[in-house]
Design an enzyme around this catalytic site. Structure first.
Site, PDB file in Angstrom:
ATOM      1  N   MET A 140       0.774  -1.424  -0.053  1.00 61.84           N
ATOM      2  CA  MET A 140       0.131  -0.030  -0.076  1.00 61.84           C
ATOM      3  C   MET A 140       0.848   1.343   0.072  1.00 61.84           C
ATOM      4  O   MET A 140       0.211   2.353  -0.131  1.00 61.84           O
ATOM      5  CB  MET A 140      -0.843   0.059   1.082  1.00 61.84           C
ATOM      6  CG  MET A 140      -1.884   1.145   1.120  1.00 61.84           C
ATOM      7  SD  MET A 140      -3.185   0.845   2.564  1.00 61.84           S
ATOM      8  CE  MET A 140      -4.465  -0.053   1.481  1.00 61.84           C
ATOM      9  N   GLU A 141       2.009   1.007   0.158  1.00 62.70           N
ATOM     10  CA  GLU A 141       2.828   2.357   0.418  1.00 62.70           C
ATOM     11  C   GLU A 141       2.923   3.719  -0.775  1.00 62.70           C
ATOM     12  O   GLU A 141       2.582   4.859  -0.503  1.00 62.70           O
ATOM     13  CB  GLU A 141       4.254   1.982   0.513  1.00 62.70           C
ATOM     14  CG  GLU A 141       4.589   1.103   1.830  1.00 62.70           C
ATOM     15  CD  GLU A 141       4.293  -0.079   2.001  1.00 62.70           C
ATOM     16  OE1 GLU A 141       4.356  -0.469   3.067  1.00 62.70           O
ATOM     17  OE2 GLU A 141       3.877  -0.601   0.821  1.00 62.70           O
ATOM     18  N   MET A 142       2.500   2.990  -1.897  1.00 61.60           N
ATOM     19  CA  MET A 142       2.435   4.220  -3.121  1.00 61.60           C
ATOM     20  C   MET A 142       1.266   4.972  -2.879  1.00 61.60           C
ATOM     21  O   MET A 142       1.190   6.015  -3.158  1.00 61.60           O
ATOM     22  CB  MET A 142       2.447   3.251  -4.283  1.00 61.60           C
ATOM     23  CG  MET A 142       2.552   4.296  -5.639  1.00 61.60           C
ATOM     24  SD  MET A 142       4.412   5.336  -5.392  1.00 61.60           S
ATOM     25  CE  MET A 142       5.571   3.935  -5.697  1.00 61.60           C
TER      26      MET A 142
END
Length: 262
Positions: A140-142
């Site tokens: 999920m970091e993006m």
């Protein structure tokens, strides 16, 4: 600091749980500290044979608690210096995932609900990952304009297909347990992943503990063929004709449960 992790040990199996269910076990400073403390304790826990890692409540781990981390002064406190190698090869953020991989005994993650961002990376530190059918996962970091930096890339290499990982990291899209299994994020799917993980951990606990630890060292080894072959021979040479190895043979021949000593 409020406790964020519980540990119960029975029969050589540590049942480790993230205990912030009201926040889907999201990662705040106390959770980071609690996970690192748990790993540190388990590294030298007498008689430990296997670990089951899970989250209490509705989810395994929803990833970073962004509000809590912002309030803690991310970057101002030396604990959050991402360039400092505070945990051997890793920084504190990486240790909460990488530490399960370097723990000397096998770790089985029981995953349910959601495993997003840092939560997915923590699960990926386990040797085996068992997920409930409805589990939702995401690199999920993006979504937040950043990259996975809690040891994810080091842990996914060799497990997750490269092109699929690139797509998921670039898009931050969610995927389900079935896709996660197909791509290598999840080992298998079970209706009750915690019960399945405990059954597996107890089976592992019934094997020669020295051989299990040697097998994990070999599985963790990153080396060329020559070094790997030599490492196999060294591990085997250290096991042959030891009391526990002899006990494994005798128990099989006599069709009885083995009685291993740590």
């Amino acid at each position: 600091m409020e406790a964020r992790v519980s540990i119960e040990i029975s029969g050589g199996v540590a049942d480790v749980r993230l205990t912030r269910p009201d926040k889907l076990n999201a990662l705040d400073p106390a959770m980071f500290a609690g996970i690192i403390a748990a790993i540190t304790r388990l590294e030298t826990e007498p008689g430990l044979r296997a670990v089951v890692l899970s989250g209490e409540g509705r989810s395994f781990c929803a990833g970073l608690d962004m509000a809590s981390m912002a309030q803690s002064g991310l970057g101002a406190d030396s604990r959050f210096d991402i360039m400092a190698r505070t945990q051997g090869l890793a920084n504190d953020f990486q240790q909460v995932a990488w530490g399960w991989r370097t723990l000397p005994v096998p770790v089985i993650a029981a995953v349910h609900g959601v495993a997003f961002g840092g939560g997915l990376q923590i699960a990926s530190g386990a040797d085996v990952r068992i997920a409930a059918p409805g589990t939702r996962l995401s690199v999920m970091e993006m979504k937040w304009g950043i990259v996975p930096d809690m040891a994810g890339y080091a842990l996914w290499r060799g497990n997750v297909r490269d092109d699929a990982l690139r797509e998921l990291a670039y898009t931050a899209r969610e995927f389900d347990a079935a896709e996660a299994q197909a791509l290598g994020f999840v080992t298998r799917i079970a209706e009750d992943p915690h019960a399945e993980a405990m059954t597996l951990a107890r089976a592992i606990a019934g094997r020669n503990p020295q051989a299990i630890r040697a097998a994990k060292r070999l599985a963790n080894l990153e080396a060329d063929a020559a070094e790997t072959l030599l490492a196999e021979s060294r591990e085997q040479g250290a096991l042959l004709r030891t009391p526990n190895q002899i006990e494994a043979v005798m128990a099989n021949m006599q069709k009885r449960p083995p009685q291993f000593k740590d």
